[in-house]
Scaffold this motif. Structure first.
Motif, PDB file in Angstrom:
ATOM      1  N   LYS A 299      11.256 -80.837 -23.210  1.00 45.17           N
ATOM      2  CA  LYS A 299      11.413 -81.573 -21.959  1.00 45.17           C
ATOM      3  C   LYS A 299      10.832 -82.979 -22.056  1.00 45.17           C
ATOM      4  N   VAL A 300       9.691 -83.112 -22.721  1.00 46.08           N
ATOM      5  CA  VAL A 300       9.034 -84.414 -22.792  1.00 46.08           C
ATOM      6  C   VAL A 300       9.341 -85.151 -24.086  1.00 46.08           C
ATOM      7  N   MET A 301       9.872 -84.455 -25.089  1.00 49.13           N
ATOM      8  CA  MET A 301      10.103 -85.067 -26.402  1.00 49.13           C
ATOM      9  C   MET A 301      11.341 -84.483 -27.050  1.00 49.13           C
ATOM     10  N   PRO A 302      12.541 -84.762 -26.539  1.00 52.36           N
ATOM     11  CA  PRO A 302      13.767 -84.223 -27.144  1.00 52.36           C
ATOM     12  C   PRO A 302      14.085 -84.914 -28.456  1.00 52.36           C
ATOM     13  N   ASP A 303      13.481 -84.445 -29.525  1.00 55.66           N
ATOM     14  CA  ASP A 303      13.596 -85.061 -30.839  1.00 55.66           C
ATOM     15  C   ASP A 303      14.152 -84.029 -31.803  1.00 55.66           C
ATOM     16  N   CYS A 304      15.116 -84.420 -32.649  1.00 59.13           N
ATOM     17  CA  CYS A 304      15.752 -83.453 -33.542  1.00 59.13           C
ATOM     18  C   CYS A 304      14.799 -82.925 -34.607  1.00 59.13           C
ATOM     19  N   GLY A 305      13.634 -83.550 -34.756  1.00 59.10           N
ATOM     20  CA  GLY A 305      12.628 -83.036 -35.685  1.00 59.10           C
ATOM     21  C   GLY A 305      11.899 -81.814 -35.157  1.00 59.10           C
ATOM     22  N   THR A 306      12.053 -81.502 -33.901  1.00 65.21           N
ATOM     23  CA  THR A 306      11.452 -80.342 -33.204  1.00 65.21           C
ATOM     24  C   THR A 306      10.063 -79.997 -33.748  1.00 65.21           C
ATOM     25  N   SER A 307       9.928 -78.884 -34.455  1.00 67.94           N
ATOM     26  CA  SER A 307       8.621 -78.393 -34.882  1.00 67.94           C
ATOM     27  C   SER A 307       7.838 -79.443 -35.659  1.00 67.94           C
ATOM     28  N   PHE A 308       8.515 -80.157 -36.555  1.00 71.00           N
ATOM     29  CA  PHE A 308       7.836 -81.205 -37.328  1.00 71.00           C
ATOM     30  C   PHE A 308       7.278 -82.278 -36.405  1.00 71.00           C
ATOM     31  N   THR A 309       8.115 -82.850 -35.561  1.00 73.33           N
ATOM     32  CA  THR A 309       7.691 -83.946 -34.690  1.00 73.33           C
ATOM     33  C   THR A 309       6.607 -83.491 -33.727  1.00 73.33           C
ATOM     34  N   TRP A 310       6.792 -82.331 -33.122  1.00 72.28           N
ATOM     35  CA  TRP A 310       5.851 -81.865 -32.109  1.00 72.28           C
ATOM     36  C   TRP A 310       4.483 -81.533 -32.694  1.00 72.28           C
ATOM     37  N   THR A 311       4.459 -80.928 -33.864  1.00 66.24           N
ATOM     38  CA  THR A 311       3.154 -80.593 -34.449  1.00 66.24           C
ATOM     39  C   THR A 311       2.441 -81.838 -34.974  1.00 66.24           C
ATOM     40  N   VAL A 312       3.201 -82.854 -35.400  1.00 73.06           N
ATOM     41  CA  VAL A 312       2.564 -84.127 -35.750  1.00 73.06           C
ATOM     42  C   VAL A 312       1.898 -84.720 -34.516  1.00 73.06           C
ATOM     43  N   LYS A 313       2.610 -84.702 -33.385  1.00 70.28           N
ATOM     44  CA  LYS A 313       2.055 -85.276 -32.154  1.00 70.28           C
ATOM     45  C   LYS A 313       0.828 -84.501 -31.676  1.00 70.28           C
ATOM     46  N   ALA A 314       0.780 -83.217 -31.959  1.00 69.65           N
ATOM     47  CA  ALA A 314      -0.342 -82.396 -31.496  1.00 69.65           C
ATOM     48  C   ALA A 314      -1.493 -82.350 -32.490  1.00 69.65           C
ATOM     49  N   PHE A 315      -1.179 -82.149 -33.781  1.00 70.27           N
ATOM     50  CA  PHE A 315      -2.213 -81.870 -34.775  1.00 70.27           C
ATOM     51  C   PHE A 315      -2.338 -82.918 -35.876  1.00 70.27           C
ATOM     52  N   GLY A 316      -1.430 -83.872 -35.923  1.00 71.34           N
ATOM     53  CA  GLY A 316      -1.522 -84.882 -36.954  1.00 71.34           C
ATOM     54  C   GLY A 316      -0.487 -84.717 -38.055  1.00 71.34           C
ATOM     55  N   PRO A 317      -0.381 -85.704 -38.965  1.00 65.40           N
ATOM     56  CA  PRO A 317       0.720 -85.748 -39.924  1.00 65.40           C
ATOM     57  C   PRO A 317       0.725 -84.634 -40.961  1.00 65.40           C
ATOM     58  N   ARG A 318      -0.416 -84.181 -41.440  1.00 64.32           N
ATOM     59  CA  ARG A 318      -0.412 -83.188 -42.518  1.00 64.32           C
ATOM     60  C   ARG A 318       0.026 -81.815 -42.020  1.00 64.32           C
ATOM     61  N   VAL A 319      -0.505 -81.402 -40.891  1.00 66.62           N
ATOM     62  CA  VAL A 319      -0.066 -80.126 -40.311  1.00 66.62           C
ATOM     63  C   VAL A 319       1.407 -80.201 -39.954  1.00 66.62           C
ATOM     64  N   GLY A 320       1.821 -81.332 -39.390  1.00 69.88           N
ATOM     65  CA  GLY A 320       3.231 -81.500 -39.031  1.00 69.88           C
ATOM     66  C   GLY A 320       4.140 -81.470 -40.242  1.00 69.88           C
ATOM     67  N   TRP A 321       3.719 -82.105 -41.353  1.00 73.18           N
ATOM     68  CA  TRP A 321       4.548 -82.108 -42.556  1.00 73.18           C
ATOM     69  C   TRP A 321       4.744 -80.691 -43.075  1.00 73.18           C
ATOM     70  N   MET A 322       3.674 -79.901 -43.105  1.00 72.63           N
ATOM     71  CA  MET A 322       3.775 -78.526 -43.594  1.00 72.63           C
ATOM     72  C   MET A 322       4.620 -77.666 -42.664  1.00 72.63           C
ATOM     73  N   CYS A 323       4.549 -77.939 -41.366  1.00 75.46           N
ATOM     74  CA  CYS A 323       5.387 -77.201 -40.415  1.00 75.46           C
ATOM     75  C   CYS A 323       6.861 -77.511 -40.675  1.00 75.46           C
ATOM     76  N   GLY A 324       7.175 -78.795 -40.895  1.00 89.59           N
ATOM     77  CA  GLY A 324       8.546 -79.172 -41.225  1.00 89.59           C
ATOM     78  C   GLY A 324       9.009 -78.543 -42.527  1.00 89.59           C
ATOM     79  N   TRP A 325       8.115 -78.485 -43.510  1.00 91.96           N
ATOM     80  CA  TRP A 325       8.447 -77.864 -44.788  1.00 91.96           C
ATOM     81  C   TRP A 325       8.750 -76.376 -44.598  1.00 91.96           C
ATOM     82  N   GLY A 326       7.971 -75.691 -43.769  1.00 90.77           N
ATOM     83  CA  GLY A 326       8.222 -74.274 -43.516  1.00 90.77           C
ATOM     84  C   GLY A 326       9.614 -74.039 -42.967  1.00 90.77           C
ATOM     85  N   LEU A 327      10.045 -74.907 -42.044  1.00 87.28           N
ATOM     86  CA  LEU A 327      11.393 -74.774 -41.476  1.00 87.28           C
ATOM     87  C   LEU A 327      12.454 -75.051 -42.536  1.00 87.28           C
ATOM     88  N   VAL A 328      12.259 -76.102 -43.326  1.00 91.40           N
ATOM     89  CA  VAL A 328      13.262 -76.485 -44.323  1.00 91.40           C
ATOM     90  C   VAL A 328      13.434 -75.402 -45.382  1.00 91.40           C
TER      91      VAL A 328
END
Length: 521
Positions: free
Chosen positions: A91-120
């Motif tokens: 609702k607040v961040m309709p971004d196609c990166g979903t889990s990657f983008t949202w976890t970066v915004k919440a926890f920072g770039p390293r956690v977000g990168w690993m979250c994106g890697w898990g999805l990929v």
């Protein structure tokens, strides 16, 4: 928080887009391409209900017996709770990166990168398996239509199997490359076919069960819905891991958010619709199949080795007869082929987002000038899928099967991170209202905790070589080695990208933040 109003031209890389709203950027994708129904259909298609059922009904019955419907409900619960987290973040961040983008915004770039890697990596694994199942059913169906056992047996040739598989991957890549409008039209037909044939199978299986046509038939009991009747906690978690896999993929609705009409609300609603359709289909099929043949280890019970590896192939003729049974072969092929096509959506768009925010090489941040799709990312995902499947098939069939079981780790990993990211991102808003506390805090945290528990227990069980295929590497279970190895590979790649793109990892591109309190419309 919204995306940039001024989007880059199609075909341009978006490295130079001026950051707004903490760094969230437009990608140049084709907007307003999919509505509510189309988005829900794409979510259902990605999950591939008929493919999931034929692949896991037998394995789940072998773990939990007649409590399979209860385990399906148990697997649905954390997925539903996580779906609320996705909805609130979208609702607040309709971004196609979903889990990657949202976890970066919440926890920072390293956690977000690993979250994106898990999805990929989870998506690449599933694409490989989908292609393999579609190939097998293609030759089975060809054998049924022609009445030739020799044609059906062509699938036993590794060369024929791999070549057919690569052709299917290439076709699915080409369709996804052409954009969401092409994808949506094909999916309406394929998903509709799946659900109609599945409903027919359920009706005929219930009739077989009530008439007692099979010696292993079981009369329906409400105890089948009691998860506490499972024989052991280890069996329950094993069944739950399979159940969670069966629901994976609904978040494709959110990954396509930048291409969806009403991107703030429509994808979240579509995801919930897809989840309800899936759980209803799974429960009805599980109950009907158990009524027809039971869940025992003797033929034609669901846990019988001759049945469990491919339930619908084994039960198509006995339950639906030779004439209608062929429809089940068509439905499984359609399910795998449809999902093979739509599963490119999340991996390509996640890679696009990671590249847009400089977490991956810049070349993947380009969109096709005509189709408005992440063309390079889509083709790369197709090539990676083909290479992965070919190598795994040539090395060992056990390696491929164990890789599928390791998939559960990836799913729990990135879904749990996303759920926790929701609660942490909205932490300043949780005391604003009861609704915020429940949907932005309580539901996501409970869903994340449940998935973390499954992740931890599965990781512990995977250490034992007896887990799944029984193969081992230096005395450690192959599933553990593959699952942990793929996550560690992500860490290595992240460290490489950290040297190549220090600005992203410093938080200069996509900033970690807590949103200010806002008043909803």
């Amino acid at each position: 928080m919204t995306q940039l109003d001024a989007r880059p031209r199609a075909g341009d890389a978006v490295r130079d887009t001026v950051p707004a709203d903490g760094g969230v950027r437009g990608k140049g994708l084709g907007g307003n391409s999919v509505g509510l129904m189309g988005s829900a259909v794409i979510g259902i298609s990605t999950v591939a209900p008929v493919y999931c059922l034929t692949s896991t009904l037998g394995s789940t019955a072998g773990e939990v017996g007649l409590q399979m419907p209860a385990v399906f409900l148990a697997g649905f619960l954390p997925m539903l709770l996580v779906a609320f987290a996705y909805r609130e973040l979208n609702k607040v961040m309709p971004d196609c990166g979903t889990s990657f983008t949202w976890t970066v915004k919440a926890f920072g770039p390293r956690v977000g990168w690993m979250c994106g890697w898990g999805l990929v990596i989870a998506t690449i694994i599933v694409l490989s398996n989908l292609a393999g199942v579609a190939t097998s059913y293609f030759w089975l169906l060809a054998g049924e239509i022609t009445g030739s056992d020799s044609i059906a047996a062509l699938d036993d040739s590794k060369l024929v199997h791999i070549l057919t598989c690569l052709l299917l991957i290439a076709a699915a890549t080409a369709i996804s490359y052409r954009g969401m409008t092409t994808t949506k039209g094909i999916q309406y037909a394929l998903v509709g076919l799946q659900l109609v044939v599945l409903a027919l199978f359920v009706a005929m299986a219930v009739r077989k069960g009530t008439s007692g046509d099979f010696a292993t038939s079981a009369g329906f009991s409400w105890s089948w819905l009691n998860p506490f009747a499972v024989k052991s906690f280890a069996a329950f978690t094993a069944g739950l891991s399979l159940s969670i896999f069966m629901f994976w993929g609904w978040d494709t609705c959110l990954t396509a958010n930048e291409e969806t009409t009403g991107s703030e609300k429509t994808p979240g609603r579509a995801a919930l619709i897809a989840m309800v359709v899936l759980v209803g289909s799974y429960l009805a099929t599980a109950v009907a199949a158990q009524m027809a043949v039971g869940s025992g280890t003797t033929g034609p019970g669901l846990a019988d080795p001759e049945t469990s590896d491919n339930v619908f192939a084994a039960l198509a003729g006995p339950v639906m007869g030779p004439g209608l049974g062929i429809l089940l072969f068509v439905a499984v092929l359609a399910s795998a082929a449809a999902s093979l096509q739509t599963t490119f959506i999340p991996v390509a768009r996640t890679v696009l987002a990671m590249s847009t925010y400089e977490a991956l090489p810049a070349s993947y941040a380009r969109v096709h000038p005509r189709f408005r799709t992440p063309g390079r990312a889509t083709v790369t995902a197709g090539v990676a899928t083909g290479v992965f499947y070919t190598v795994m098939t040539l090395v060992s069939e056990h390696v491929l099967v164990d890789t599928i079981y390791a998939l559960g780790l990836m799913i729990c990993f990135y879904y749990a991170l996303t759920a926790f990211a929701c609660a942490w991102y909205f932490r300043a808003e949780l005391t604003r209202s009861a609704r915020d506390l429940v949907f932005k805090g309580l539901f996501p945290v409970v869903g994340g905790v449940l998935l973390t528990a499954v992740f931890s227990k599965t990781l512990y069980d995977m250490w034992d070589p007896a887990y799944d295929s029984g193969s081992a590497v230096l005395g450690v279970g192959s599933v553990f080695v593959i699952g942990v190895g793929l996550l560690l590979l992500g860490v290595v790649l992240m460290l490489v990208m950290q040297r190549r793109s220090p600005s992203f990892f410093r938080g200069d591109v996509l900033t970690k933040e807590t949103p200010a309190l806002v008043v909803e419309d």
